[in-house]
Design an enzyme around this catalytic site. Structure first.
Site, PDB file in Angstrom:
ATOM      1  N   ARG A  75       0.861  -1.193   0.000  1.00 30.51           N
ATOM      2  CA  ARG A  75       0.000   0.000   0.000  1.00 30.51           C
ATOM      3  C   ARG A  75       0.894   1.238   0.000  1.00 30.51           C
ATOM      4  NH1 ARG A  75      -4.192  -0.329   4.650  1.00 30.51           N
ATOM      5  NH2 ARG A  75      -5.114  -1.933   3.319  1.00 30.51           N
ATOM      6  N   ARG A 144      -2.575   6.219   9.715  1.00 29.13           N
ATOM      7  CA  ARG A 144      -2.512   5.794   8.308  1.00 29.13           C
ATOM      8  C   ARG A 144      -2.562   6.992   7.356  1.00 29.13           C
ATOM      9  NH1 ARG A 144      -4.499   0.406   7.905  1.00 29.13           N
ATOM     10  NH2 ARG A 144      -3.849  -0.724   9.746  1.00 29.13           N
ATOM     11  N   LYS A 208      -4.674   0.422  14.631  1.00 29.89           N
ATOM     12  CA  LYS A 208      -4.621   1.403  13.533  1.00 29.89           C
ATOM     13  C   LYS A 208      -5.355   2.686  13.912  1.00 29.89           C
ATOM     14  CE  LYS A 208      -6.843  -1.500  10.690  1.00 29.89           C
ATOM     15  NZ  LYS A 208      -7.692  -2.083   9.627  1.00 29.89           N
ATOM     16  N   LYS A 210      -6.960   6.441  12.111  1.00 33.95           N
ATOM     17  CA  LYS A 210      -7.299   7.033  10.807  1.00 33.95           C
ATOM     18  C   LYS A 210      -7.784   8.469  10.934  1.00 33.95           C
ATOM     19  CE  LYS A 210      -8.242   2.593   8.745  1.00 33.95           C
ATOM     20  NZ  LYS A 210      -9.208   1.738   8.024  1.00 33.95           N
ATOM     21  N   CYS A 429     -15.041  -3.420  -1.605  1.00 39.49           N
ATOM     22  CA  CYS A 429     -13.680  -3.668  -1.117  1.00 39.49           C
ATOM     23  C   CYS A 429     -13.016  -4.732  -1.983  1.00 39.49           C
ATOM     24  CB  CYS A 429     -13.706  -4.122   0.336  1.00 39.49           C
ATOM     25  SG  CYS A 429     -14.253  -5.824   0.510  1.00 39.49           S
ATOM     26  N   CYS A 435      -7.597 -10.928  -0.279  1.00 35.24           N
ATOM     27  CA  CYS A 435      -7.796 -10.618   1.128  1.00 35.24           C
ATOM     28  C   CYS A 435      -7.999 -11.890   1.948  1.00 35.24           C
ATOM     29  CB  CYS A 435      -8.996  -9.697   1.308  1.00 35.24           C
ATOM     30  SG  CYS A 435      -9.243  -9.321   3.055  1.00 35.24           S
ATOM     31  N   CYS A 474     -16.466  -8.998   4.130  1.00 34.97           N
ATOM     32  CA  CYS A 474     -16.566  -9.382   5.549  1.00 34.97           C
ATOM     33  C   CYS A 474     -16.935  -8.133   6.348  1.00 34.97           C
ATOM     34  CB  CYS A 474     -15.242 -10.004   6.026  1.00 34.97           C
ATOM     35  SG  CYS A 474     -14.005  -8.781   6.517  1.00 34.97           S
ATOM     36  N   CYS A 478     -14.248  -2.384   4.999  1.00 35.91           N
ATOM     37  CA  CYS A 478     -13.269  -1.575   4.261  1.00 35.91           C
ATOM     38  C   CYS A 478     -13.888  -0.641   3.224  1.00 35.91           C
ATOM     39  CB  CYS A 478     -12.233  -2.478   3.604  1.00 35.91           C
ATOM     40  SG  CYS A 478     -11.290  -3.427   4.812  1.00 35.91           S
TER      41      CYS A 478
HETATM   42 FE1  SRM Z   1      -9.341  -2.432   5.399  1.00 32.80          FE
HETATM   43  C1  SRM Z   1      -8.024  -5.117   6.984  1.00 32.80           C
HETATM   44  C2  SRM Z   1      -8.259  -3.579   2.445  1.00 32.80           C
HETATM   45  C3  SRM Z   1     -10.018   0.570   4.022  1.00 32.80           C
HETATM   46  C4  SRM Z   1     -11.297  -1.687   8.084  1.00 32.80           C
HETATM   47  N1  SRM Z   1      -8.255  -4.045   4.827  1.00 32.80           N
HETATM   48  C5  SRM Z   1      -7.773  -5.016   5.645  1.00 32.80           C
HETATM   49  C6  SRM Z   1      -6.833  -5.956   4.879  1.00 32.80           C
HETATM   50  C7  SRM Z   1      -5.441  -5.429   5.006  1.00 32.80           C
HETATM   51  C8  SRM Z   1      -6.941  -7.447   5.248  1.00 32.80           C
HETATM   52  C9  SRM Z   1      -5.994  -8.004   6.260  1.00 32.80           C
HETATM   53  O1  SRM Z   1      -5.882  -7.453   7.375  1.00 32.80           O
HETATM   54  O2  SRM Z   1      -5.390  -9.023   5.964  1.00 32.80           O
HETATM   55  C10 SRM Z   1      -7.408  -5.751   3.436  1.00 32.80           C
HETATM   56  C11 SRM Z   1      -6.440  -6.033   2.290  1.00 32.80           C
HETATM   57  C12 SRM Z   1      -7.181  -6.566   1.105  1.00 32.80           C
HETATM   58  C13 SRM Z   1      -6.369  -6.651  -0.118  1.00 32.80           C
HETATM   59  O3  SRM Z   1      -6.171  -7.774  -0.622  1.00 32.80           O
HETATM   60  O4  SRM Z   1      -5.934  -5.619  -0.619  1.00 32.80           O
HETATM   61  C14 SRM Z   1      -7.998  -4.368   3.541  1.00 32.80           C
HETATM   62  N2  SRM Z   1      -9.052  -1.621   3.601  1.00 32.80           N
HETATM   63  C15 SRM Z   1      -8.684  -2.279   2.473  1.00 32.80           C
HETATM   64  C16 SRM Z   1      -8.835  -1.420   1.246  1.00 32.80           C
HETATM   65  C17 SRM Z   1      -7.779  -1.670   0.180  1.00 32.80           C
HETATM   66  C18 SRM Z   1     -10.238  -1.630   0.684  1.00 32.80           C
HETATM   67  C19 SRM Z   1     -10.485  -1.124  -0.711  1.00 32.80           C
HETATM   68  O5  SRM Z   1     -11.034  -1.913  -1.489  1.00 32.80           O
HETATM   69  O6  SRM Z   1     -10.199   0.033  -1.021  1.00 32.80           O
HETATM   70  C20 SRM Z   1      -8.779  -0.027   1.895  1.00 32.80           C
HETATM   71  C21 SRM Z   1      -7.382   0.502   2.021  1.00 32.80           C
HETATM   72  C22 SRM Z   1      -7.374   1.846   2.645  1.00 32.80           C
HETATM   73  C23 SRM Z   1      -6.037   2.526   2.664  1.00 32.80           C
HETATM   74  O7  SRM Z   1      -5.591   2.949   1.617  1.00 32.80           O
HETATM   75  O8  SRM Z   1      -5.473   2.685   3.749  1.00 32.80           O
HETATM   76  C24 SRM Z   1      -9.321  -0.349   3.285  1.00 32.80           C
HETATM   77  N3  SRM Z   1     -10.380  -0.804   5.992  1.00 32.80           N
HETATM   78  C25 SRM Z   1     -10.645   0.296   5.223  1.00 32.80           C
HETATM   79  C26 SRM Z   1     -11.682   1.075   5.816  1.00 32.80           C
HETATM   80  C27 SRM Z   1     -12.290   2.341   5.242  1.00 32.80           C
HETATM   81  C28 SRM Z   1     -11.639   3.576   5.750  1.00 32.80           C
HETATM   82  O9  SRM Z   1     -10.594   3.518   6.407  1.00 32.80           O
HETATM   83  O10 SRM Z   1     -12.179   4.642   5.486  1.00 32.80           O
HETATM   84  C29 SRM Z   1     -12.071   0.418   6.976  1.00 32.80           C
HETATM   85  C30 SRM Z   1     -13.235   0.829   7.910  1.00 32.80           C
HETATM   86  C31 SRM Z   1     -12.942   1.977   8.769  1.00 32.80           C
HETATM   87  C32 SRM Z   1     -12.284   1.534  10.035  1.00 32.80           C
HETATM   88  O11 SRM Z   1     -11.073   1.382  10.049  1.00 32.80           O
HETATM   89  O12 SRM Z   1     -13.004   1.304  11.007  1.00 32.80           O
HETATM   90  C33 SRM Z   1     -11.239  -0.758   7.081  1.00 32.80           C
HETATM   91  N4  SRM Z   1      -9.578  -3.231   7.238  1.00 32.80           N
HETATM   92  C34 SRM Z   1     -10.474  -2.812   8.177  1.00 32.80           C
HETATM   93  C35 SRM Z   1     -10.460  -3.720   9.291  1.00 32.80           C
HETATM   94  C36 SRM Z   1     -11.331  -3.631  10.565  1.00 32.80           C
HETATM   95  C37 SRM Z   1     -10.692  -2.857  11.633  1.00 32.80           C
HETATM   96  C38 SRM Z   1     -11.476  -2.902  12.905  1.00 32.80           C
HETATM   97  O13 SRM Z   1     -11.700  -1.848  13.497  1.00 32.80           O
HETATM   98  O14 SRM Z   1     -11.877  -3.974  13.338  1.00 32.80           O
HETATM   99  C39 SRM Z   1      -9.500  -4.722   8.979  1.00 32.80           C
HETATM  100  C40 SRM Z   1      -9.101  -5.933   9.849  1.00 32.80           C
HETATM  101  C41 SRM Z   1      -8.215  -5.576  10.984  1.00 32.80           C
HETATM  102  O15 SRM Z   1      -7.682  -4.474  11.098  1.00 32.80           O
HETATM  103  O16 SRM Z   1      -8.043  -6.456  11.813  1.00 32.80           O
HETATM  104  C42 SRM Z   1      -8.985  -4.390   7.684  1.00 32.80           C
HETATM  105 FE1  SF4 Z   2     -10.988  -7.908   3.192  1.00 33.51          FE
HETATM  106 FE2  SF4 Z   2     -13.081  -7.688   4.756  1.00 33.51          FE
HETATM  107 FE3  SF4 Z   2     -11.653  -5.540   4.162  1.00 33.51          FE
HETATM  108 FE4  SF4 Z   2     -13.120  -6.606   2.314  1.00 33.51          FE
HETATM  109  S1  SF4 Z   2     -13.907  -5.723   4.221  1.00 33.51           S
HETATM  110  S2  SF4 Z   2     -10.986  -6.005   2.057  1.00 33.51           S
HETATM  111  S3  SF4 Z   2     -13.026  -8.749   2.783  1.00 33.51           S
HETATM  112  S4  SF4 Z   2     -10.949  -7.258   5.340  1.00 33.51           S
END
Ligand code: SRM
Ligand code: SF4
Length: 574
Positions: A75, A144, A208, A210, A429, A435, A474, A478
């Site tokens: 990223r 981030r 994390k 944000k 997402c 993922c 899930c 995201c």
């Molecule tokens: Fe996310 C984890 C992709 C924005 C909440 N996110 C992941 C991971 C890294 C999976 C992992 O931990 O193994 C995903 C990688 C997938 C892949 O193959 O690329 C992933 N998140 C993404 C992206 C790429 C989604 C997209 O399609 O655009 C976004 C990248 C953002 C960036 O550039 O930094 C992305 N993730 C978000 C958002 C939206 C936001 O930030 O505005 C959220 C919800 C807001 C929040 O944080 O509450 C989000 N991602 C999560 C979570 C849940 C965190 C939690 O509070 O429980 C995880 C899992 C974790 O952290 O354990 C996660």
């Molecule tokens: Fe992966 Fe769940 Fe985030 Fe989608 S919402 S990218 S399935 S961790």
């Protein structure tokens, strides 16, 4: 938090990592395997990369007793989402040379590469840094990528706000030399005594963190879903300062009601000069009071919920040594992007393109990657990534516009936004196949589901009516599905929970409408609601509001009642 409780395993990994070094350098050098050790996988996140494997290939490889097909996601941080044409060209080159030939524009205005094998990891990160971009703190228990409204036609205020976003980003970037040592062949420091991590300390944040900045009336960066947000207060074209919002977040876990999405609370106002200080002190409050014993309860939203927004404000004022001012009035109209051409008062043009799922790639019928490459070669402005996974070709000079229009036509990109308003307001997402946490498809499935739903939309004359719809594989959220008007959240392969009633400007959480629905049944479930919305809505009434008024779901006021009152009395009328 209770002192007897054991710290989570990641806290020990961070403590013994020597400021994020762990054994990453040794692991990278070990070519006997395509993977890294478990501990280093956790530390790699702070450096902006995740170990993954191709889940499409898992079963077959298992059958043939082969190791998983390991690769890495990288990223790239893009504070405020602004990249130069040169950076675009280099990103494109690396995506083609080292990754899977695609660029993913993320929901936080960043770039992602998928499919980088271990032997190319160091080289790719090094080359990213040579383009004046980086990957440090793109992931991990730190602040981030800082988001910011990317609309360049609000140029004066925008330029100021963008500078603020970049200032916060720089200030909160980890100081450890580990990143330079491991990836950039920087000089090794002799002892960790010399290392200084003034804001984070040895164990960084509990989880994390944000940050985002919005410029009303657009909430395109979804401030209510961020740990910390700044809402620009603009009067007569002048930036007065920012309202401060804390404690938003999306992640939850199916079947675990102690986890829930939460809408941020707006707690005060600060001047532009105070923003970086406020950001630092909010981070310090979370560093000192966030839960380090349970990673499912360690996001800042739970610190805010457990202690109360008033407590957070009091603690913040104490850390600042001065008080935030009273919240100033503002209005958000929506959280989507404004597509198509717009001209600013300097005569420059900006074009917002719809990028389905944020995935930039070439297909036979749509050579988007190549088209954007050709545009980048002649573009004299910049590119802006939106928080809705879209792309703005920004600041095009009058001289270049005809050439760019020709290329847009030639590569079939010109009409990228000639789509239903439902599709234009959709997000998905990544999910499968990269993922590791996904339970169901998202990016690869939503386009087809939208085609089905568009039949109901067209039948009811709603082609131009914006309804926000988001799908995730899930409940981590995201694509921020719990603040969209229709949310699909993966439950199992091919099955989704359906959430309704989110606010059109991302200001209200949705509520579970139906659980574990096969994809094949979604259209039949939603078509009657869409039909009633078309016929029975009040003037200007949004779909999410209608779903609540018509009794399909109860309104969710705050995260704590996300799982409550699932079935209002009128549920049976659905
Ligand atoms: Fe996310 C984890 C992709 C924005 C909440 N996110 C992941 C991971 C890294 C999976 C992992 O931990 O193994 C995903 C990688 C997938 C892949 O193959 O690329 C992933 N998140 C993404 C992206 C790429 C989604 C997209 O399609 O655009 C976004 C990248 C953002 C960036 O550039 O930094 C992305 N993730 C978000 C958002 C939206 C936001 O930030 O505005 C959220 C919800 C807001 C929040 O944080 O509450 C989000 N991602 C999560 C979570 C849940 C965190 C939690 O509070 O429980 C995880 C899992 C974790 O952290 O354990 C996660
Ligand atoms: Fe992966 Fe769940 Fe985030 Fe989608 S919402 S990218 S399935 S961790």
């Amino acid at each position: 938090m209770s002192e007897e409780k054991k710290l989570s395993a990641n806290e020990y990994i961070k403590t013994r990592s020597n400021y994020l070094r762990g054994t990453i350098a040794e692991g990278l050098a070990d070519m006997s395997t395509g993977s890294m050790s478990e501990d280093d996988q956790q530390l790699l996140k702070f450096h902006g990369t995740y170990q993954q494997d191709d889940r499409d290939l898992r079963a077959n490889r298992r059958k043939h007793k082969l190791d998983k097909a390991y690769s890495f996601m990288i990223r790239i941080r893009v504070p405020g989402g602004v990249a130069t044409p040169q950076q675009w060209l280099e990103t494109d080159r690396m995506a083609t040379q080292f990754a899977n030939g695609t660029i993913k524009l993320t929901t936080r205005q960043a770039f992602q590469f998928h499919g980088i094998i271990k032997s190319n990891l160091k080289r790719t990160i090094k080359e990213i840094n040579q383009t004046a971009m980086d990957t440090i703190a793109a992931c991990g228990d730190v602040n981030r990528n800082v988001m910011c409204n990317p609309n360049p036609h609000l140029s004066e205020v925008h330029a100021e706000v963008l500078k603020v976003a970049q200032g916060i980003s720089d200030h909160l970037t980890p100081q450890t030399r580990a990143y330079h040592e491991i990836w950039l062949d920087g000089e090794k420091i002799e002892s960790s005594e010399e290392e200084v991590e003034p804001i984070y300390g040895k164990t960084y944040l509990p989880r994390k963190f944000k940050i985002t900045i919005a410029v009303p009336p657009s909430n395109d960066v979804d401030i209510y879903a961020n740990c910390l947000s700044f809402i620009a207060i603009v009067e007569k074209g002048k930036l007065l300062g920012f309202n401060v919002a804390v404690g938003g977040g999306m992640g939850s876990t199916h079947g675990n009601d102690a986890t829930y999405p939460r809408i941020a609370d707006i707690i005060g106002f600060c001047t532009t000069e105070q923003v970086v200080d406020v950001a630092e002190k909010v981070v310090l409050v979370q560093r000192d009071f966030g839960d380090r014993t349970d990673r499912k309860h360690s996001r800042f939203k739970y610190t805010v919920d457990d202690r109360g927004a008033d407590w957070i404000l009091a603690k913040l004022n104490e850390y600042l040594g001065y008080e935030l001012g009273p919240v100033r009035p503002f209005t958000f109209e929506d959280n989507g992007d404004r597509y198509g051409w717009v001209e600013d008062k300097n005569g420059n043009s900006h074009l917002t393109l719809f990028i389905q799922g944020g995935r930039v790639l070439d297909t036979e019928s749509y050579p988007l990657l190549t088209g954007l490459r050709e545009i980048a070669k002649i573009h004299d402005g910049d590119f802006r990534l939106t928080a809705n996974q879209n792309l703005i070709i920004a600041n095009i000079s009058p001289k270049k516009r005809p050439q760019i229009e020709k290329l847009l036509e030639q590569y079939g990109i010109k009409d990228s936004h000639e789509k239903s308003a439902l599709r234009l307001n959709s997000l998905a997402c990544v999910a499968l196949p990269t993922c590791s946490l996904s339970l169901a498809e998202a990016e690869r499935y939503l386009p087809d589901l939208l085609t089905e739903l568009e039949e109901a939309i067209e039948e009811n004359g709603l082609r131009h009516d914006a309804i926000t719809v988001r799908m995730t594989g899930c409940p981590n959220g995201c694509a921020r599905p719990f603040i969209s008007e229709i949310g699909f959240v993966g439950r199992a392969p091919g099955r989704y929970n359906i959430y309704l009633g989110g606010g059109f400007a991302g200001q209200r959480l949705s509520k579970l409408y139906r659980e574990n629905v096969p994809g094949t049944e979604i259209k039949a479930l939603l078509a009657p609601i869409i039909g009633r919305y078309a016929k029975e809505r009040n003037d200007g009434e949004r779909f999410g509001d209608f779903c609540i008024r018509a009794g399909y779901v109860a309104a969710t006021v705050q995260g704590g009642d996300f799982h409550k009152n699932i079935k209002p009395e009128a549920f049976a009328t659905a």
